[in-house]
Scaffold this active site. Structure first.
Site, PDB file in Angstrom:
ATOM      1  N   ASP B  52      64.472  43.623  40.177  1.00 53.88           N
ATOM      2  CA  ASP B  52      64.462  42.319  40.860  1.00 53.88           C
ATOM      3  C   ASP B  52      64.505  41.146  39.881  1.00 53.88           C
ATOM      4  O   ASP B  52      64.220  41.312  38.694  1.00 53.88           O
ATOM      5  CB  ASP B  52      63.156  42.165  41.661  1.00 53.88           C
ATOM      6  CG  ASP B  52      63.121  43.060  42.882  1.00 53.88           C
ATOM      7  OD1 ASP B  52      64.182  43.559  43.283  1.00 53.88           O
ATOM      8  OD2 ASP B  52      62.010  43.255  43.423  1.00 53.88           O
ATOM      9  N   TYR B 110      57.538  52.817  35.680  1.00 51.85           N
ATOM     10  CA  TYR B 110      57.358  51.368  35.685  1.00 51.85           C
ATOM     11  C   TYR B 110      55.967  51.049  35.158  1.00 51.85           C
ATOM     12  O   TYR B 110      55.014  51.798  35.410  1.00 51.85           O
ATOM     13  CB  TYR B 110      57.476  50.804  37.104  1.00 51.85           C
ATOM     14  CG  TYR B 110      58.894  50.596  37.574  1.00 51.85           C
ATOM     15  CD1 TYR B 110      59.571  49.418  37.285  1.00 51.85           C
ATOM     16  CD2 TYR B 110      59.558  51.572  38.314  1.00 51.85           C
ATOM     17  CE1 TYR B 110      60.873  49.212  37.726  1.00 51.85           C
ATOM     18  CE2 TYR B 110      60.857  51.377  38.757  1.00 51.85           C
ATOM     19  CZ  TYR B 110      61.512  50.187  38.455  1.00 51.85           C
ATOM     20  OH  TYR B 110      62.801  49.991  38.891  1.00 51.85           O
TER      21      TYR B 110
END
Lengths: 258, 258
Positions: B52, B110
């Site tokens: 994002d 992540y």
């Protein structure tokens, strides 16, 4: 009047150094403006020492006289609300009226970071000087040891300096390497120097000389000859500012009582 | 045609995410433009997955088909010369023509970083989410463990997702704290999650929920109930993007031979 002392951290990338300048774009200018917004007073901020354009501070120490009654616990939060994200104040305390953050500093530590190897670390690119080819860190380490003690550092002082004496004492000087980053194939080299004071550009000229020693362009024994020469031209170039951080300033704790 | 695979690190602060957009200000757009400058070819870059706007990557993996004869050892240096300082490519290798960096990814990790305490770390401010009040990290740790295994993660998926199945497997989920910084009186909390794939905003919604658990707004046992509900509204808010970094992508090494 109250004498307020604080720590300041800053990312120097966007500023023309610490000390006030006609550009108004210095750490001192921004801090004085924030205090004026908060208290309505036009005050003058003293620091432990100026830092050059692009140089950072983890823990710079400042003080200023104010007649504001703002309680100690409120100063940091109130100022940080007015400061940009790349300047943060912490640890406010009231000190003796005679306390002066430059004159009473006993020891200062600077850290210079070189990123050595295949790729730069983009997350730290504003705080590291990138050197793609290998450096002989053992030769750099042994050269650093020659600087410890009281010496005339004229060779490691900018010609623009106006100081009367170039004699300073270095208490410790060390070099430490982080482990190799497996993705970037590079590693950070941290050079830490602690002394009773530093001349204009002194740490950056020491590092510029060390890099030439690490590259094999000068023997590791050259540091003593450069010191003895007392001539700026004998040392290496002034290393880039972004690798340099004012790390810590030490005072006699008695001066912090009020 | 040659299928070239590379690692890419980027500081996502200035970009509208990874995937190409009409704004042209995405990591993919910048990379494709750099390859076009270098080879004259208009190529399409595939990545292990989009990130994002504002999200970073330590080691994103990309691949593209090219007829350029540039030797493997030259690709990184040539592209890095054309790329801005906040995007760095490393580790170029030639892979099977059928290799696809998204479809063949086995595991992705992540990392989300929260800075908790009195003052933010301004040198890491673009890679940390700052949380001034205390967090119960033990409660956060035990909640994270509930996510391990194969689950339907509908509750932790943006309503804008268009995926058919919301079932994913989380292999590891951990929380580690750095020591308290003595100047800032704050510390970094790193949350690492490894899985076979992630839904739209999944890690950020997990972290937004964990923060509420750490604040004491939800019991540490609520994670299982949220998973069972399969309803986005049951989970916490989507955490801010700047704390998130795509840390690592793992492949079957057989796919890297050519």
């Amino acid at each position: 009047m109250r004498n307020i002392c604080m720590n300041v951290s800053y990312d120097g990338t966007a500023y023309h150094g610490f000390q006030t300048q006609p550009s108004n774009n210095t750490i001192q200018d921004i801090l004085e403006r924030a205090v004026r917004s908060l208290t309505g007073e036009t005050i003058k901020i003293t620091s432990s020492g100026r830092t050059d354009a692009g140089v950072h501070a983890r823990c710079q120490v400042i003080n200023f006289l104010t007649s504001s009654p703002i309680p100690l616990v409120r100063w940091c939060l109130a100022l940080n609300t007015l400061l940009p994200a790349d300047i943060v104040v912490s640890g406010a305390r009231q000190v003796d009226e005679g306390f002066h953050s430059r004159r009473h500093a006993l020891r200062k530590t600077y850290r210079y970071t070189i990123r050595c190897g295949k790729h730069p670390d983009l997350f730290r690119r504003r705080q590291e000087f990138y050197h793609p080819t290998p450096l002989d860190t053992e030769a750099m380490k042994s050269s650093l040891l020659c600087l410890i003690g009281e010496h005339d550092f004229t060779s490691f002082c900018s010609l623009r300096s106006t100081k009367i004496s170039n004699v300073r004492t270095i208490y410790t000087a060390s070099l430490a390497c982080e482990p190799m980053d497996p993705v970037l194939h590079s590693y950070a080299i941290h050079i830490c120097v602690t002394g009773n004071g530093f001349l204009y550009n002194m740490v950056r000229i020491i590092v510029g000389t060390l890099i030439q020693i690490g590259e094999g362009k000068r023997p590791s024994t050259s540091m003593l000859d450069i010191l003895d020469a007392r001539e700026r031209a004998k040392a290496g170039p002034t290393a880039m500012p972004q690798g340099l951080t004012l790390w810590e300033v030490l005072y006699n704790n008695d001066q912090f009582t009020s």
